[in-house]
Design a protein around this motif. Structure first.
Motif, mmCIF file in Angstrom:
data_model
loop_
_atom_site.group_PDB
_atom_site.id
_atom_site.type_symbol
_atom_site.label_atom_id
_atom_site.label_comp_id
_atom_site.label_asym_id
_atom_site.label_seq_id
_atom_site.Cartn_x
_atom_site.Cartn_y
_atom_site.Cartn_z
ATOM 1 N N GLY A 316 26.611 33.555 40.165
ATOM 2 C CA GLY A 316 26.773 33.961 41.560
ATOM 3 C C GLY A 316 27.076 35.423 41.778
ATOM 4 O O GLY A 316 26.968 35.924 42.902
ATOM 5 N N GLY A 317 27.492 36.143 40.732
ATOM 6 C CA GLY A 317 27.722 37.577 40.859
ATOM 7 C C GLY A 317 29.057 37.989 41.432
ATOM 8 O O GLY A 317 29.287 39.170 41.709
ATOM 9 N N VAL A 318 29.983 37.035 41.627
ATOM 10 C CA VAL A 318 31.313 37.377 42.150
ATOM 11 C C VAL A 318 32.208 37.683 40.952
ATOM 12 O O VAL A 318 32.810 36.787 40.363
ATOM 13 C CB VAL A 318 31.891 36.221 42.994
ATOM 14 N N ILE A 319 32.320 38.952 40.600
ATOM 15 C CA ILE A 319 33.020 39.352 39.385
ATOM 16 C C ILE A 319 34.274 40.177 39.674
ATOM 17 O O ILE A 319 35.335 39.938 39.081
ATOM 18 C CB ILE A 319 32.079 40.155 38.459
ATOM 19 N N GLU A 320 34.193 41.115 40.581
ATOM 20 C CA GLU A 320 35.310 42.035 40.822
ATOM 21 C C GLU A 320 36.340 41.555 41.835
ATOM 22 O O GLU A 320 37.518 41.897 41.726
ATOM 23 C CB GLU A 320 34.771 43.409 41.247
ATOM 24 N N PRO A 321 35.962 40.794 42.886
ATOM 25 C CA PRO A 321 36.957 40.404 43.890
ATOM 26 C C PRO A 321 38.207 39.766 43.323
ATOM 27 O O PRO A 321 39.328 40.105 43.723
ATOM 28 C CB PRO A 321 36.183 39.431 44.788
ATOM 29 N N GLN A 322 38.065 38.831 42.374
ATOM 30 C CA GLN A 322 39.238 38.157 41.822
ATOM 31 C C GLN A 322 40.149 39.135 41.076
ATOM 32 O O GLN A 322 41.379 38.970 41.077
ATOM 33 C CB GLN A 322 38.828 37.002 40.902
ATOM 34 N N ARG A 323 39.562 40.134 40.481
ATOM 35 C CA ARG A 323 40.369 41.118 39.758
ATOM 36 C C ARG A 323 41.100 42.047 40.712
ATOM 37 O O ARG A 323 42.236 42.446 40.467
ATOM 38 C CB ARG A 323 39.476 41.872 38.763
ATOM 39 N N HIS A 324 40.460 42.398 41.816
ATOM 40 C CA HIS A 324 41.147 43.174 42.847
ATOM 41 C C HIS A 324 42.338 42.393 43.401
ATOM 42 O O HIS A 324 43.422 42.947 43.617
ATOM 43 C CB HIS A 324 40.190 43.503 43.993
ATOM 44 N N LEU A 325 42.107 41.110 43.644
ATOM 45 C CA LEU A 325 43.154 40.266 44.223
ATOM 46 C C LEU A 325 44.313 40.076 43.251
ATOM 47 O O LEU A 325 45.489 40.147 43.636
ATOM 48 C CB LEU A 325 42.573 38.914 44.636
ATOM 49 N N LEU A 326 44.001 39.845 41.992
ATOM 50 C CA LEU A 326 45.058 39.674 40.993
ATOM 51 C C LEU A 326 45.861 40.953 40.834
ATOM 52 O O LEU A 326 47.072 40.911 40.575
ATOM 53 C CB LEU A 326 44.448 39.258 39.649
ATOM 54 N N ASP A 327 45.217 42.078 40.999
ATOM 55 C CA ASP A 327 45.916 43.354 40.864
ATOM 56 C C ASP A 327 46.979 43.524 41.947
ATOM 57 O O ASP A 327 47.932 44.286 41.778
ATOM 58 C CB ASP A 327 44.910 44.506 40.935
ATOM 59 N N MET A 328 46.825 42.792 43.051
ATOM 60 C CA MET A 328 47.803 42.857 44.136
ATOM 61 C C MET A 328 49.082 42.085 43.820
ATOM 62 O O MET A 328 50.150 42.395 44.377
ATOM 63 C CB MET A 328 47.203 42.298 45.431
ATOM 64 N N ILE A 329 48.972 41.068 42.945
ATOM 65 C CA ILE A 329 50.094 40.133 42.819
ATOM 66 C C ILE A 329 50.513 39.835 41.384
ATOM 67 O O ILE A 329 51.475 39.098 41.162
ATOM 68 C CB ILE A 329 49.744 38.789 43.502
ATOM 69 N N ALA A 330 49.796 40.390 40.393
ATOM 70 C CA ALA A 330 50.104 40.065 38.997
ATOM 71 C C ALA A 330 50.385 41.339 38.204
ATOM 72 O O ALA A 330 49.540 42.229 38.138
ATOM 73 C CB ALA A 330 48.944 39.300 38.359
ATOM 74 N N SER A 331 51.559 41.409 37.606
ATOM 75 C CA SER A 331 51.925 42.605 36.837
ATOM 76 C C SER A 331 51.646 42.458 35.348
ATOM 77 O O SER A 331 51.689 43.442 34.605
ATOM 78 C CB SER A 331 53.412 42.920 37.048
ATOM 79 N N HIS A 332 51.360 41.241 34.896
ATOM 80 C CA HIS A 332 51.088 41.015 33.481
ATOM 81 C C HIS A 332 49.798 40.210 33.332
ATOM 82 O O HIS A 332 49.756 39.172 32.672
ATOM 83 C CB HIS A 332 52.257 40.285 32.810
ATOM 84 N N TYR A 333 48.733 40.726 33.948
ATOM 85 C CA TYR A 333 47.427 40.077 33.865
ATOM 86 C C TYR A 333 46.683 40.577 32.632
ATOM 87 O O TYR A 333 46.607 41.782 32.376
ATOM 88 C CB TYR A 333 46.602 40.377 35.117
ATOM 89 N N VAL A 334 46.134 39.638 31.853
ATOM 90 C CA VAL A 334 45.352 40.005 30.669
ATOM 91 C C VAL A 334 43.999 39.308 30.727
ATOM 92 O O VAL A 334 43.886 38.175 31.200
ATOM 93 C CB VAL A 334 46.079 39.630 29.356
ATOM 94 N N GLU A 335 42.969 39.990 30.262
ATOM 95 C CA GLU A 335 41.626 39.430 30.258
ATOM 96 C C GLU A 335 41.429 38.545 29.036
ATOM 97 O O GLU A 335 41.967 38.817 27.948
ATOM 98 C CB GLU A 335 40.576 40.548 30.235
ATOM 99 N N MET A 336 40.632 37.502 29.214
ATOM 100 C CA MET A 336 40.183 36.714 28.075
ATOM 101 C C MET A 336 39.172 37.527 27.264
ATOM 102 O O MET A 336 38.605 38.508 27.770
ATOM 103 C CB MET A 336 39.497 35.426 28.547
ATOM 104 N N SER A 337 38.927 37.120 26.046
ATOM 105 C CA SER A 337 37.779 37.664 25.330
ATOM 106 C C SER A 337 36.523 37.197 26.057
ATOM 107 O O SER A 337 36.493 36.099 26.614
ATOM 108 C CB SER A 337 37.781 37.177 23.878
ATOM 109 N N ASP A 338 35.506 38.013 26.066
ATOM 110 C CA ASP A 338 34.267 37.695 26.798
ATOM 111 C C ASP A 338 34.550 37.384 28.268
ATOM 112 O O ASP A 338 34.207 36.303 28.771
ATOM 113 C CB ASP A 338 33.550 36.493 26.162
ATOM 114 N N PRO A 339 35.187 38.305 28.980
ATOM 115 C CA PRO A 339 35.528 38.023 30.378
ATOM 116 C C PRO A 339 34.343 38.204 31.316
ATOM 117 O O PRO A 339 33.255 38.641 30.904
ATOM 118 C CB PRO A 339 36.609 39.072 30.669
ATOM 119 N N GLY A 340 34.569 37.895 32.581
ATOM 120 C CA GLY A 340 33.559 38.125 33.602
ATOM 121 C C GLY A 340 32.305 37.309 33.373
ATOM 122 O O GLY A 340 32.345 36.105 33.114
ATOM 123 N N LYS A 341 31.167 37.973 33.438
ATOM 124 C CA LYS A 341 29.882 37.266 33.386
ATOM 125 C C LYS A 341 29.603 36.600 32.048
ATOM 126 O O LYS A 341 28.727 35.739 31.955
ATOM 127 C CB LYS A 341 28.745 38.221 33.737
#
Length: 433
Positions: A316-341
């Protein structure tokens, strides 16, 4: 040849369009798609190689549309597709494929294997080889309006609970609203906090919205089982409801295939453009953020990660919105290996979670997601698909992993300014464009 098989083979002949023909002709048999499929990587069984899953379709293409194939068929060197063979292939086409699209991403010649399997399911369903669980879910969707058999009174009951909890009136059939909100059955039954979150977020943003009594269900079982005619009926209900209420935007909920069906396949299914926009809830929330209408306070203090749902992100191509939103409320966010698409599937999409006999294979495939989580050592998993959430919760329980799974919309609502969310010493961020 039985009548149902003959009809199924005829459908398979019809679905072989120019893209599928070019895919078969350009396949270099490299096997890279195997390493992209969690059913293969976690089982090691070569039959789960994605391109192999469409082998009967390839043979029909060769026999019907190529000179060499016709000669081989004429001299008995190429066997016709049989009922027994299609029954054997049901495990490959339904039980071990979530239509996640990861195989299509890695194909060196750009073959969309997901598209091929989706078309293959058309003939499988018509010839009577779709799984009973998916048949039942699709029947309920057409006859009742929901794959779980939910009717409007169940929705109204949840509306009443949310109104009592929040003091916010939940609009129903409000003409001229900016947004028409869809729900999946799982959000109605398993995750009513989603509707609660929507009500609170739109109240803060000052946006008008509504539910539709004639089209509240987002899930499209027709896409999952592989019957375009049924998928069209389910999309048309939403189109009719949205146009009747004259809304500007229809919001697809935290559900992957609902988004695919309505946003990307819907206009082709109904045969015309929509008179309204379609956005996933993540896109809407991110839009509110950029407009300065989504105001949050406090941060999640636990180490957390995000599971990218395949249909929303990769397809679907929705990749960045969730990361923008998490940046508003999460101070210890980490990406999985092979994140996003390139993230790995939960193992239960594409209707797999509705197939009871596929559960052992699904749990085996989940080992790939388990490995992603094990290497991160997180305390919370966030996602934006109700089906992913259910599948992950059940799989975590099977592997005795105590890890809460939370919907991102729900988490955002918990941090709305004035909600009393706890804060860290870290200052709140301004909305980013």
């Amino acid at each position: 040849m039985s009548a149902s098989l003959q009809k199924g083979v005829s459908v398979l002949q019809e679905v072989i369009d120019a893209p599928i023909a070019s895919f078969f002709e350009s396949c270099v048999h490299c096997g890279l798609c195997a390493e992209s499929c969690l059913f293969y990587t976690e089982s090691g069984d070569p039959k789960f190689t994605p391109i192999y899953k469409v082998e009967p379709l390839r043979r029909i293409y060769e026999q019907e549309y190529t000179l060499l194939g016709r000669l081989k068929k004429l001299f008995g060197l190429s066997k016709p597709v049989t009922d027994a063979e299609l029954e054997e292939w049901r495990v490959l086409v339904y039980d071990s494929c979530t239509l996640c699209g990861r195989c299509s991403m890695v194909c060196p010649v750009g073959n969309d294997i997901t598209y091929m399997i989706r078309k293959f399911r058309e003939g499988m369903a018509v010839s009577g080889h779709a799984p009973p669980g998916l048949i039942d879910a699709t029947t309920r969707s057409i006859e009742i309006g929901s794959p779980m058999g939910l009717r409007l009174p169940a929705v109204k009951a949840q509306m009443k609970h949310v109104e009592e909890d929040t003091g916010i009136e939940i609009p129903l059939d409000k003409e001229g609203a900016e947004y028409m909100v869809l729900l999946s059955s799982m959000e109605i039954i398993n995750f009513p906090e989603y509707l609660n979150a929507i009500a609170r977020i739109f109240r803060q943003a000052g946006k008008t919205w509504t539910l539709c009594s004639e089209a509240f269900e987002a899930t499209n079982s027709g896409i999952q089982i592989g019957v375009s005619d049924l998928a069209r009926v389910l999309v048309q209900r939403i189109v009719n409801g949205a146009e009747k209420l004259k809304v500007k935007t229809v919001i697809s909920p935290e559900c992957g295939h609902a988004y695919t069906a309505l946003r990307w396949e819907g206009p082709n299914l109904v045969g015309r453009p929509y008179t309204f926009n379609v956005q996933h809830i993540l896109e809407v929330l991110d839009e509110l953020r950029t407009q300065g209408l989504l105001k949050t306070e406090g941060f999640e203090t636990q180490r957390l990660t995000f599971h990218d749902p395949c249909q929303i992100v990769r397809r679907g191509g929705v990749i960045e919105p969730q990361r923008h939103l998490l940046d508003m409320i999460a101070s210890h966010y980490v990406e999985m290996s092979d994140p996003g698409k390139m993230n790995w599937c939960c193992g239960g999409g594409g209707g797999v979670s509705a197939i009871d006999e596929a559960m052992p294979l699904q749990l085996q495939a989940f080992k790939r997601k388990k490995a992603q989580l094990d290497e991160l050592d997180v305390q919370t998993l966030v996602t934006a698909c109700a089906n992913c959430r259910i599948v992950i919760e059940e799989s975590l329980e099977h592997y005795q992993m105590k890890l809460p799974v939370i919907g991102l919309t729900e988490m955002i609502a918990a941090h709305l300014a004035g909600s009393g969310a706890g804060t860290e010493s870290r200052p709140a961020k301004e909305p980013q464009p």
